[in-house]
Design an enzyme around this catalytic site. Structure first.
Site, PDB file in Angstrom:
ATOM      1  CD  GLU A  74      -2.985  -1.198   2.211  1.00 45.17           C
ATOM      2  OE1 GLU A  74      -2.807  -0.467   3.208  1.00 45.17           O
ATOM      3  OE2 GLU A  74      -3.955  -1.971   2.108  1.00 45.17           O
ATOM      4  CD  GLU A 127      -3.767  -5.948   2.680  1.00 48.98           C
ATOM      5  OE1 GLU A 127      -4.625  -5.145   3.125  1.00 48.98           O
ATOM      6  OE2 GLU A 127      -2.568  -5.908   3.015  1.00 48.98           O
TER       7      GLU A 127
END
Length: 589
Positions: free
Chosen positions: A350, A490
């Protein structure tokens, strides 16, 4: 779809500080009414009487200490409903601890000794088989007795089928008698598919298991369960790949011979891990994975071994530099270059940052220090120089400038936003260029409104509207036009708490199934603060409702047997890749 405001990815867990999280489950019984929470710090634990509308306990409470420090601790309580609830109340004994802050319940600051916590105004209604969560911090030592009671107002009877969920698959023992080479399972890409050495499509369908990235530097769960037992369950339920978050700091410790013996392993439950270092436990985990036909890929979740390290927007964070980041990947790629249990590497979790923030991740043609595309190319090539067969997973960023603007702007209105790591809009104009192009897989992250209430969740939506407005412009186009495969690294969350969340999760699951997109569900860990896990009740059981939603997105034969990514070793009770194709099953396209 134009996005006007910045997006956030909330902290995905409440675990850490190297402390062993202790968990105890205690059942309560149904009460016709739930008494108001007591502000007095000496309030008595709640009592309850049975009711004809329910049979047996209507809820249970699980208390865990998630973080400890000198003079205090943080705790989380998970309330599990066995019947539909209109409200709930938990009783627990804090002993000498004094509450300094609480959230998502009515627990008063200043509480000590025997106390109660009732639901907040927004989380009292819980469907059968679902959960609610609250937490608190307290001064003093954590209580020696972590038992908790739960009572609530049930709006229907206890349903054993609702509580248990669908019948789980049987758990099989390991496949130690199967000989599997270490070099026959390497994968590469062909257009928008991941394929094996024979060019046959394979489907990576797995889950995340975090812990090595935290301060404790250890898979969460080994403090309360046996590694072999957990791996038997994971593999038996069709998880054919596990994404394992680590930190650059941990990889450098391993490289330099400074691996520590972790505190977060219960050596009585795991005698085979007694006195082993974090690296030795990781290698034992890899052995267990190989033994069951499960593949693994590492994810640098943060630069530092820090419970909150993932919140830092980029891959460097003092004292860890970009050079350290590259060196760590070089070392670990070389170490496992001859073991195809480790099939690849997710370069950085991320990358993100808003236009006004420094540092922030950008994506363009420059060689700027904070240009994620440039850093990904460097790291990917460093890995491929050691192992040209490894898959390289590259995530997106948070914000990309709209047409006519540039990264020089600090005005949010000039940007399109996505989830952290979920914005791959610039991968078309500025693709990641690797020395081995066939090893590139793009890896966005995607979450629902319980993680953050994005603008697209604030109006009616469907799978079609999400596809058109969100997924296609941010990342799905790369799959649709055949640029490269996708692995959704995810996705996941809680069920039964917000109808929008349930619609979103089913919609994304259906997209994954329809397009056979690779994915790793977040997560196995029940401690995950904003999503919960596939495991439940302190690793003692599974969230069967959540697993039932996930199961169609796990690779299976036409007869429903789970498929491994190994050509010799099947998943327990399942089949290997070789067996899958020998049986005439279709390619997952």
């Amino acid at each position: 779809m134009a996005q006007e405001t910045p997006r956030f990815r909330r902290a995905p867990w409440l675990v850490g500080a190297g402390a062993l999280a202790a968990v105890v489950v205690a059942g309560g019984v149904w009460a016709a009414t739930t008494k108001a929470p007591q502000a007095s710090p000496t309030a008595q634990a709640p009592s309850a009487t049975p009711s004809p509308s329910a049979s047996g306990p209507v809820c249970t409470a699980l208390l865990s200490v998630t973080k400890q420090w000198d003079g205090g601790y943080q705790a989380e309580v998970i309330v599990s409903a066995r019947a539909p609830l209109a409200n709930w109340e938990v009783g627990l004994n804090l002993e000498g601890g004094v509450v300094t802050a609480s959230w998502d319940s009515t627990m008063p600051v200043g509480s000590t000794g025997i106390t109660t916590a009732a639901n907040a105004s927004y989380n009292g209604t819980v469907t059968a088989g679902s959960t609610a969560t609250f937490g608190f911090t307290a001064n003093g030592g954590s209580p020696s007795d972590l038992s908790a009671t739960c009572v609530g107002t049930a709006t229907g009877p206890v349903s054993e089928s609702q509580a248990a969920g669908p019948t789980p698959p049987p758990t099989y023992t390991s496949q130690a008698n199967v000989a599997s080479p270490g070099d026959d399972d390497w994968l590469h890409t062909d257009g928008n598919r991941i394929v094996d050495a024979q060019g046959r499509a394979v489907w990576l369908t797995g889950a995340n298991w975090y812990g090595f990235n935290l301060e404790q530097r250890m898979l969460v769960g080994l403090n309360v369960a046996n590694l072999d037992d957990l791996m038997d369950q994971i593999a038996s339920r069709g998880i054919n790949v596990i994404r394992v978050p680590v930190s650059t700091e941990l990889l450098l410790e391993w490289r330099d011979g400074e691996a520590r013996v972790p505190q977060a392993v219960n050596q009585q439950l795991n005698p085979g891990l007694a006195d082993k270092t974090t690296l030795e436990v990781f290698d034992a985990f890899l052995g267990d994975a190989k033994d069951r036909g499960v593949k693994v890929f590492l994810d640098v979740h943060s630069a530092l071994a820090d419970d909150d390290g993932h919140l830092y927007p980029v891959w460097y964070n003092e004292p860890v530099s970009t050079a350290d980041f590259l060196d760590a990947w070089t070392w670990v790629a070389a170490r496992y270059a001859n073991d195809d249990t480790v099939i690849g590497f997710d370069l950085k979790n991320e990358p993100h940052g808003q236009p006004s923030e420094t540092p922030r991740a950008i994506w363009d043609a420059s060689t700027a220090k904070h240009n994620w595309r440039h850093a990904a190319e460097q790291a990917g090539d460093a890995i491929l120089a050691q192992n040209p067969h490894a898959l390289v997973f590259v995530e997106g960023i948070e914000a990309t400038p709209r047409t006519g603007t540039s990264f020089a702007s600090t005005d949010n209105g000039d940007y399109s936003f996505g989830w952290w790591g979920g914005n791959l809009r610039f991968a078309a104009e500025f693709p990641v260029r690797l020395s081995e192009p066939r090893q590139l897989v793009y890896s966005p992250h995607e979450y629902g409104p319980l993680v953050y209430d994005q603008p697209w969740f604030q109006k009616p939506f469907t799978k079609d509207s999400l596809t058109t407005d969100v997924w296609e412009p941010n990342w799905l186009y790369l799959h649709q036009d055949g640029t490269a495969p996708l692995l959704i690294g995810e996705w996941g969350g809680r069920l039964g708490q917000d109808p929008r969340q349930d619609v979103w999760m089913a919609a994304l699951r259906d997209l994954i199934v329809d397009e056979h997109l690779a994915h790793t569900f977040w997560c196995l860990n029940p401690e995950s603060g904003d999503t919960g896990g596939l495991f439940a009740n302190g690793w003692g059981s599974w969230d069967e409702e959540k697993y039932a939603l996930l199961r169609p997105a796990l690779w299976q034969t036409s007869g429903g047997r789970f498929v491994s990514l190994d050509h010799a070793t099947p998943l327990p009770g399942g089949v290997s890749v070789t067996e899958y194709y020998d049986q005439g099953n279709p390619q997952p396209r």
